[in-house]
Design a protein around this motif. Structure first.
Motif, mmCIF file in Angstrom:
data_model
loop_
_atom_site.group_PDB
_atom_site.id
_atom_site.type_symbol
_atom_site.label_atom_id
_atom_site.label_comp_id
_atom_site.label_asym_id
_atom_site.label_seq_id
_atom_site.Cartn_x
_atom_site.Cartn_y
_atom_site.Cartn_z
ATOM 1 N N LYS A 7 -11.439 -4.715 4.625
ATOM 2 C CA LYS A 7 -10.216 -4.375 3.902
ATOM 3 C C LYS A 7 -10.097 -5.265 2.670
ATOM 4 C CE LYS A 7 -5.376 -3.645 5.177
ATOM 5 N NZ LYS A 7 -4.448 -3.771 6.297
ATOM 6 N N LEU A 9 -7.638 -5.968 -0.747
ATOM 7 C CA LEU A 9 -6.395 -5.702 -1.478
ATOM 8 C C LEU A 9 -6.708 -5.703 -2.960
ATOM 9 C CD1 LEU A 9 -3.954 -8.007 0.496
ATOM 10 C CD2 LEU A 9 -4.352 -5.576 0.801
ATOM 11 N N THR A 14 -4.926 -0.660 -1.523
ATOM 12 C CA THR A 14 -5.887 -1.226 -0.585
ATOM 13 C C THR A 14 -7.108 -0.333 -0.496
ATOM 14 O OG1 THR A 14 -4.059 -2.110 0.734
ATOM 15 C CG2 THR A 14 -6.203 -1.999 1.801
ATOM 16 N N ILE A 16 -10.244 0.311 1.992
ATOM 17 C CA ILE A 16 -10.778 0.043 3.324
ATOM 18 C C ILE A 16 -12.189 0.610 3.355
ATOM 19 C CG2 ILE A 16 -10.521 0.456 5.791
ATOM 20 C CD1 ILE A 16 -7.488 0.798 5.278
ATOM 21 N N GLN A 33 -5.034 -0.040 10.722
ATOM 22 C CA GLN A 33 -5.394 -0.614 9.417
ATOM 23 C C GLN A 33 -4.782 0.200 8.283
ATOM 24 O OE1 GLN A 33 -7.157 -3.414 8.659
ATOM 25 N NE2 GLN A 33 -7.403 -3.933 10.807
ATOM 26 N N SER A 37 -1.449 -0.911 5.478
ATOM 27 C CA SER A 37 -1.914 -1.099 4.105
ATOM 28 C C SER A 37 -0.852 -0.699 3.092
ATOM 29 C CB SER A 37 -3.187 -0.292 3.881
ATOM 30 O OG SER A 37 -4.199 -0.750 4.760
ATOM 31 N N LYS A 38 -1.103 -1.121 1.843
ATOM 32 C CA LYS A 38 -0.207 -0.790 0.733
ATOM 33 C C LYS A 38 -0.177 0.717 0.517
ATOM 34 C CE LYS A 38 -0.667 -5.060 -1.849
ATOM 35 N NZ LYS A 38 -1.021 -5.665 -3.128
ATOM 36 N N ILE A 41 -3.976 3.975 -0.777
ATOM 37 C CA ILE A 41 -5.077 3.600 0.096
ATOM 38 C C ILE A 41 -6.306 4.418 -0.268
ATOM 39 C CG2 ILE A 41 -5.886 3.479 2.478
ATOM 40 C CD1 ILE A 41 -2.878 3.495 3.273
#
Length: 90
Positions: A7, A9, A14, A16, A33, A37-38, A41
């Motif tokens: 992950k 940022l 984000t 992944i 996850q 996240s923000k 994604i």
């Protein structure tokens, strides 16, 4: 190899990165996850080697929810499209 999740940022969200095989048994962790996240994604699938049907359905639903699938292999992309076109078996 099993699934590895990395992950990262970034300024607007984000990324992944998924590495290895995505199977149904990994989906709970992957969902956690994603939900943690923000808002923006990206799932980077460039190093995914194998997926199962549950993983394909999950990836399709992520994409429907606005999550970008980056570096998605042609066979996974085709499978997602076929899953969307197939009527529910309920």
């Amino acid at each position: 190899m099993t699934l590895k999740i990395e992950k990262t940022l970034v300024e607007h969200g984000t990324t992944i990165k998924l590495i290895g095989r995505i199977r149904a048994k990994h989906l709970n962790e992957l969902k956690a996850q994603v939900s943690a996240s923000k808002p923006k994604i990206v799932l980077d699938l460039g190093e995914v080697s194998i997926v199962d049907a549950d993983a394909v359905r999950f990836l399709g639903s992520c994409e429907s929810d606005g999550i970008q699938l980056l570096n998605c292999s042609p066979y996974i992309r085709e499978w997602i499209v076929r899953e969307r076109e197939t009527p529910n078996k309920e």
